[in-house]
Design a protein around this motif. Sequence first.
Motif: not given
Length: 232
Positions: A98-116
């Motif tokens: 579900h979280r993956k589907q929401i990120r795709t819909r919102q055009g957001v990437t989950y990348d902890k290392e890159r974010a930090r």
Amino acid sequence: MTSIERTACPQFKRLTSARVLHVFFTPTADEIDWAQERARSPQTVFALVLALKCFQKMARFPAREEIPEVVVDHVRRCLGLAADVEPDHGAASTAKWHRKQIRTRQGVTYDKERARAIAAEAIIEAAQAKNNPPDLINVALERLIEASLELPGFTTLDEMASTIRARVNTEIFAQVVERMGAGGQERLGALLTTVGSDGKSLFNRLKKPAQRPTWAELDAHVKYLDEIDAPW
């Protein structure tokens, strides 16, 4: 620890107004249809829609206990569910999907290392001219949003800002001391040494305010400034 209220970090307010509920947490017909295509039971549809609306407001997935009940109740009413229906993703794998589907819909990437890494770079750059932790956190938030990345938790950003700020300040202080040279360092250290019969340090004397605007006081103040500026 920096107060989250002093930053631009998205958060749930203690009191959520009807306007905020309507503007930020009312699902559209398209969002409900989207959720129903990806979830079967009322509980999972509820959980998916609630997660979607919270992510749109927070740019991250808040823990269930962090979400105000007034928000949960509002989404429940919008979905036309009974009062005893609770949001439930089901299995952990389903919640992750579900979280993956929401990120795709919102055009957001989950990348902890890159974010930090992006947050750290932004804070280092900002700390050269800013010293207020909320300002440093806000710069990091701006860069992360520009990069379309899911935001780290506030505690993570606060700890990064505190650590990097201390390191940058230490480097700046070291540069200042180096440019002062041995003579300047000695003179700076001597500011705390007491001199004269009054038992006050030169630092105390430097803070001496100007007296009444008379010729005598002006003459005395000029002599005082000459004494302060005199080479050692």
